[in-house]
Motif scaffolding. Structure first.
Motif, short mmCIF file in Angstrom:
data_model
loop_
_atom_site.label_atom_id
_atom_site.label_comp_id
_atom_site.label_asym_id
_atom_site.label_seq_id
_atom_site.Cartn_x
_atom_site.Cartn_y
_atom_site.Cartn_z
N SER A 121 34.28 33.25 47.37
CA SER A 121 34.01 32.28 46.31
C SER A 121 32.93 32.88 45.43
CB SER A 121 33.51 30.97 46.94
OG SER A 121 32.93 30.11 45.98
N LEU A 122 32.77 32.33 44.23
CA LEU A 122 31.57 32.69 43.47
C LEU A 122 30.32 32.33 44.26
CD1 LEU A 122 32.35 31.73 39.76
CD2 LEU A 122 32.50 33.97 40.86
N CYS A 132 36.86 36.35 45.02
CA CYS A 132 35.77 35.40 44.78
C CYS A 132 36.09 34.55 43.56
CB CYS A 132 34.45 36.15 44.57
SG CYS A 132 34.00 37.27 45.91
N PRO A 133 36.86 33.49 43.74
CA PRO A 133 37.22 32.66 42.59
C PRO A 133 36.16 31.63 42.26
CG PRO A 133 38.39 31.92 44.54
CD PRO A 133 37.56 33.10 44.96
N GLY A 134 36.19 31.20 41.01
CA GLY A 134 35.43 30.03 40.62
C GLY A 134 36.14 28.78 41.12
N LEU A 165 40.66 26.92 37.98
CA LEU A 165 41.76 27.84 38.17
C LEU A 165 42.90 27.13 38.90
CD1 LEU A 165 39.58 30.74 39.54
CD2 LEU A 165 40.99 30.95 37.46
N VAL A 182 36.24 39.09 41.32
CA VAL A 182 35.81 37.82 40.72
C VAL A 182 36.91 37.29 39.81
CG1 VAL A 182 34.12 36.73 39.20
CG2 VAL A 182 33.37 38.42 40.88
N ARG A 232 37.74 34.04 37.34
CA ARG A 232 37.18 32.86 36.68
C ARG A 232 38.12 32.38 35.58
NH1 ARG A 232 31.25 35.18 35.37
NH2 ARG A 232 32.52 37.05 35.13
N PRO A 233 38.14 31.09 35.32
CA PRO A 233 39.04 30.57 34.29
C PRO A 233 38.72 31.16 32.92
CG PRO A 233 38.12 28.78 35.62
CD PRO A 233 37.37 30.02 35.98
N GLN A 262 38.66 34.11 31.81
CA GLN A 262 37.99 35.41 31.74
C GLN A 262 38.80 36.45 32.49
OE1 GLN A 262 33.74 35.54 32.37
NE2 GLN A 262 33.56 33.31 32.21
N THR A 320 39.88 39.08 35.15
CA THR A 320 39.50 39.35 36.53
C THR A 320 38.73 40.67 36.58
OG1 THR A 320 41.40 38.15 37.38
CG2 THR A 320 40.41 39.78 38.84
N TYR A 380 33.34 42.90 41.20
CA TYR A 380 31.90 42.71 41.25
C TYR A 380 31.27 43.87 42.00
CZ TYR A 380 27.35 40.64 42.29
OH TYR A 380 26.00 40.40 42.39
#
Length: 235
Positions: free
Chosen positions: A130-131, A172-174, A196, A219, A221-222, A224, A226, A229
């Motif tokens: 996760s984030l 690591c999703p938001g 997401l 990472v 994120r909606p 943005q 991928t 990190y």
């Protein structure tokens, strides 16, 4: 012989989306969850379901055994939030459940799967982090702690496994629109916080399983791109 995969937390959300993608590509899947609905997901894609408590190491052993003599892919996706915000008022049973699923079950999954992967020359493992694995989330410090632990394991162990042709990485999703976030969905939308889809994250998990470099922390994120990190160097 077809590829095989074990996917935890597969009764819905990200796990079910990953299972559908892999099954559509001809992978024989074993789906694991404490939720009985995992059997319906499995039946819909021609997979096998294993129902039980992932905090028990024996369940991971059962799931890997159900995959047979070969295991190509392991997706350690099961997770749960914590409602406890302050250690001073922590409910110990809830705490043990969250740590058991988010942290211990990752270790149990590796413990069960690695001997099989080693016998057959390698494999690929992706952990859903996760984030919250990369930054503090005050709204859920216990969840944040467990996800930091998972990333620590990936960082410490991925190089060792790479030497054995076993790739270990993390996605690591938001915020993802899944049963895990269902309780806050309306609040997030009202606040204009984008989420997401589980399918979007599943695409990245499959890509990481098949082509990702060992130790990748991806990472998602909606809205943005991928991106991988990379931790800042120590001062």
């Amino acid at each position: 012989m077809s590829e095989t995969a074990v996917i935890t937390g597969a009764a819905g959300g990200i796990g079910a989306a990953v299972a559908r993608r892999l099954a559509s590509a001809g992978v024989r899947c074993v789906l694991v969850d404490r939720d009985q609905r995992v059997a319906e997901v499995a039946a819909g894609i021609g997979a096998e379901a294993v129902v039980g408590d992932l905090t028990d190491p024996a369940l991971s052993e059962r799931a890997v055994a159900a995959a047979g003599d070969r295991l190509d892919m392991l997706v350690l996706n099961a997770g749960m939030n914590s409602v406890d915000k302050d250690p001073a008022t922590l409910d110990l049973d809830r705490y043990r459940a969250v740590v058991g699923v988010n942290q211990h079950a990752v270790v149990w999954g590796l413990r069960a799967a690695l001997p099989v992967m080693r016998r057959h020359g390698g494999g690929s493992v992706v952990v859903t982090a996760s984030l919250a694995a990369l930054q503090g989330v005050p709204q859920d410090p216990v969840y944040t702690m467990t996800k930091h632990a998972v990333i620590g394991l990936v960082r410490a162990f991925s190089g060792t496994l790479a030497a054995e042709n076993i790739r270990l990485g993390a996605v690591c999703p938001g915020l993802v629109d899944t049963p895990l976030t269902e309780g806050g969905r309306d609040r997030f939308r009202a606040a204009g916080i984008p989420m997401l889809s589980a399918d979007t994250v599943a695409v990245e998990i499959e890509r990481l399983l098949r082509t990702g470099e060992p130790g990748t922390e991806l990472v998602v994120r909606p809205g943005q791109p991928t991106a991988r990190y990379r931790p800042a160097p120590l001062p």
